[in-house]
Design a protein around this motif. Structure first.
Motif, PDB file in Angstrom:
ATOM      1  N   ARG A  98       0.831  -1.211   0.000  1.00 19.27           N
ATOM      2  CA  ARG A  98       0.000   0.000   0.000  1.00 19.27           C
ATOM      3  C   ARG A  98       0.858   1.251   0.000  1.00 19.27           C
ATOM      4  O   ARG A  98       0.545   2.236  -0.685  1.00 19.27           O
ATOM      5  N   GLY A  99       1.939   1.231   0.763  1.00 21.98           N
ATOM      6  CA  GLY A  99       2.833   2.383   0.781  1.00 21.98           C
ATOM      7  C   GLY A  99       3.443   2.644  -0.584  1.00 21.98           C
ATOM      8  O   GLY A  99       3.551   3.803  -1.023  1.00 21.98           O
ATOM      9  N   ALA A 100       3.821   1.565  -1.280  1.00 30.13           N
ATOM     10  CA  ALA A 100       4.391   1.718  -2.614  1.00 30.13           C
ATOM     11  C   ALA A 100       3.365   2.269  -3.593  1.00 30.13           C
ATOM     12  O   ALA A 100       3.688   3.117  -4.450  1.00 30.13           O
ATOM     13  N   VAL A 101       2.122   1.827  -3.462  1.00 28.93           N
ATOM     14  CA  VAL A 101       1.063   2.319  -4.355  1.00 28.93           C
ATOM     15  C   VAL A 101       0.799   3.798  -4.107  1.00 28.93           C
ATOM     16  O   VAL A 101       0.624   4.585  -5.053  1.00 28.93           O
ATOM     17  N   LEU A 102       0.776   4.211  -2.854  1.00 30.25           N
ATOM     18  CA  LEU A 102       0.542   5.619  -2.541  1.00 30.25           C
ATOM     19  C   LEU A 102       1.643   6.505  -3.114  1.00 30.25           C
ATOM     20  O   LEU A 102       1.370   7.612  -3.607  1.00 30.25           O
ATOM     21  N   ARG A 103       2.883   6.042  -3.069  1.00 31.94           N
ATOM     22  CA  ARG A 103       3.974   6.824  -3.660  1.00 31.94           C
ATOM     23  C   ARG A 103       3.817   6.934  -5.175  1.00 31.94           C
ATOM     24  O   ARG A 103       4.064   8.003  -5.769  1.00 31.94           O
ATOM     25  N   SER A 104       3.395   5.828  -5.810  1.00 33.94           N
ATOM     26  CA  SER A 104       3.182   5.866  -7.261  1.00 33.94           C
ATOM     27  C   SER A 104       2.032   6.801  -7.615  1.00 33.94           C
ATOM     28  O   SER A 104       2.106   7.551  -8.609  1.00 33.94           O
ATOM     29  N   MET A 105       0.970   6.755  -6.840  1.00 38.39           N
ATOM     30  CA  MET A 105      -0.165   7.646  -7.084  1.00 38.39           C
ATOM     31  C   MET A 105       0.240   9.097  -6.901  1.00 38.39           C
ATOM     32  O   MET A 105      -0.159   9.969  -7.691  1.00 38.39           O
ATOM     33  N   ASN A 106       1.019   9.383  -5.888  1.00 38.95           N
ATOM     34  CA  ASN A 106       1.456  10.755  -5.628  1.00 38.95           C
ATOM     35  C   ASN A 106       2.283  11.293  -6.797  1.00 38.95           C
ATOM     36  O   ASN A 106       2.141  12.462  -7.207  1.00 38.95           O
ATOM     37  N   ALA A 107       3.127  10.428  -7.367  1.00 38.18           N
ATOM     38  CA  ALA A 107       3.938  10.854  -8.515  1.00 38.18           C
ATOM     39  C   ALA A 107       3.068  11.099  -9.742  1.00 38.18           C
ATOM     40  O   ALA A 107       3.254  12.093 -10.476  1.00 38.18           O
ATOM     41  N   THR A 142      -6.560   3.961   4.709  1.00 42.35           N
ATOM     42  CA  THR A 142      -5.253   4.577   4.449  1.00 42.35           C
ATOM     43  C   THR A 142      -5.376   5.989   3.883  1.00 42.35           C
ATOM     44  O   THR A 142      -4.372   6.591   3.503  1.00 42.35           O
ATOM     45  N   ALA A 143      -6.582   6.520   3.840  1.00 49.25           N
ATOM     46  CA  ALA A 143      -6.775   7.847   3.250  1.00 49.25           C
ATOM     47  C   ALA A 143      -6.053   8.922   4.046  1.00 49.25           C
ATOM     48  O   ALA A 143      -5.496   9.877   3.478  1.00 49.25           O
ATOM     49  N   ASN A 144      -6.017   8.782   5.372  1.00 52.18           N
ATOM     50  CA  ASN A 144      -5.370   9.806   6.203  1.00 52.18           C
ATOM     51  C   ASN A 144      -3.851   9.784   6.071  1.00 52.18           C
ATOM     52  O   ASN A 144      -3.188  10.773   6.395  1.00 52.18           O
ATOM     53  N   MET A 145      -3.282   8.679   5.618  1.00 54.99           N
ATOM     54  CA  MET A 145      -1.827   8.556   5.480  1.00 54.99           C
ATOM     55  C   MET A 145      -1.363   8.927   4.074  1.00 54.99           C
ATOM     56  O   MET A 145      -0.178   8.804   3.771  1.00 54.99           O
ATOM     57  N   ALA A 146      -2.273   9.358   3.228  1.00 51.29           N
ATOM     58  CA  ALA A 146      -1.918   9.638   1.838  1.00 51.29           C
ATOM     59  C   ALA A 146      -1.063  10.900   1.736  1.00 51.29           C
ATOM     60  O   ALA A 146      -1.251  11.864   2.497  1.00 51.29           O
ATOM     61  N   PRO A 147      -0.111  10.958   0.790  1.00 51.31           N
ATOM     62  CA  PRO A 147       0.718  12.163   0.587  1.00 51.31           C
ATOM     63  C   PRO A 147      -0.094  13.311   0.007  1.00 51.31           C
ATOM     64  O   PRO A 147      -1.292  13.165  -0.301  1.00 51.31           O
TER      65      PRO A 147
END
Length: 316
Positions: free
Chosen positions: A249-258, A287-292
């Motif tokens: 999930r952390g990796a996906v959030l970083r990809s989404m942020n980019a 995980t919405a609150n942890m999103a970048p």
């Protein structure tokens, strides 16, 4: 021996001597007198005939309505879910002014005069498919949809907000006046299942696959690269963001942020099914609150749309 009584002969000797008649006896013409011409045709239509024609048209119209209703029910009865026990039924007719006509749906789904197109979805209330509810609301903004919620006997209880996920019951119109039927059955199934064409279509399984099918009803056309990116984000949201580990999930959030740093939405500058599925996965996994930052901004853009904000009420 003399005859008991005498009978007068029917034909004279002169007739018998000539030719025999072709009929037993002649009858006068009852339609018109001999030597007169046929009466002119009537210009005005008989009122009784007009009343008969009107009655026939009304009967045919009612038959089409009955055929439409029976076709819709048969699509549920002929599925493997024919054993569902309707313990709670809520029907609504949600629609808004159309931006297109029904010809688009006829082109994509096929036209069957007198029958309503029905989408039947089975879903588990313990993990409601939020993306399907969002897409349903988006479809209601474009088409006239007859929506219904059923409860299967395999489910003991369903929260009230899920029973009313399509809104409160309103005034219904005749079935044939809608463009699409949308039926949701809360049932104990491992993953969402959908059927559209009972005779020619196998069930579609998985929230992502059903979301792809429903979103295609908007008729949006993408090139090969865009379609591939959309499919990739949908799979990533389902298998890594929603069902994966915390590391995934952390990796996906970083990809989404980019990706969201380059465009307003995950793929391009318009909302796609990838945004719907990814947003719903973030909401369900907490995980919405942890999103970048870029993801947070994108989520607010989604929530500013009515279909997303209405689904958020189901999470409370």
């Amino acid at each position: 021996m003399p005859a008991m009584y005498k009978v007068r002969p029917l034909h004279s000797a002169e007739v018998l001597a000539g030719h025999l008649p072709t009929c037993m006896y002649p009858l006068p013409n009852l339609h018109r007198a001999p030597g007169t011409a046929a009466p002119p045709p009537q210009e005005e239509v008989d009122p009784s005939l007009q009343a008969l024609e009107s009655r026939q048209e009304e009967i045919l119209k009612r038959l089409y309505e009955l055929k439409s209703a029976v076709d819709g029910l048969s699509k549920m009865i002929q599925t493997p879910d024919a054993d569902f026990d309707v313990t709670n039924i809520i029907q609504t007719d949600e629609f808004s002014p159309l931006t297109t006509n029904g010809a688009d749906l006829d082109l994509m789904l096929g036209k069957d005069y007198g029958a309503l197109k029905d989408v039947v979805i089975n879903a588990n209330p313990s993990l409601p498919p939020l993306s399907l509810l969002v897409i349903h609301s988006l479809l209601c903004e474009r088409y006239k949809i007859l929506s219904a919620v059923h409860t299967h006997s395999s489910v003991k209880s369903v929260p009230e907000n899920l029973l009313k996920c399509f809104g409160e019951q309103t005034k219904k119109q005749p079935r044939h006046e809608y463009q699409l039927g949308f039926t949701l059955i809360w049932k104990d199934v491992p993953k969402p299942q959908m059927k559209f064409s009972i005779q020619t279509m196998c069930p579609i399984e998985g929230e992502g696959n059903i979301a792809r099918f429903l979103f295609s009803l908007f008729g949006q056309k993408y090139n090969a690269i865009t379609s591939t990116l959309i499919d990739s984000w949908v799979d990533t949201a389902i298998f890594q963001l929603k069902e994966g580990s915390s590391k995934e999930r952390g990796a996906v959030l970083r990809s989404m942020n980019a990706a969201l740093g380059k465009s307003s939405w995950l793929v391009g500058n318009e909302l796609t099914v990838a945004d719907v599925v990814a947003w719903c996965a973030l909401q369900q996994t907490g995980t919405a609150n942890m999103a970048p930052a870029n993801v947070q901004k994108w989520m607010k853009s989604c929530e500013n749309l009515a279909p997303f904000s209405s689904v958020m009420k189901l999470l409370k």
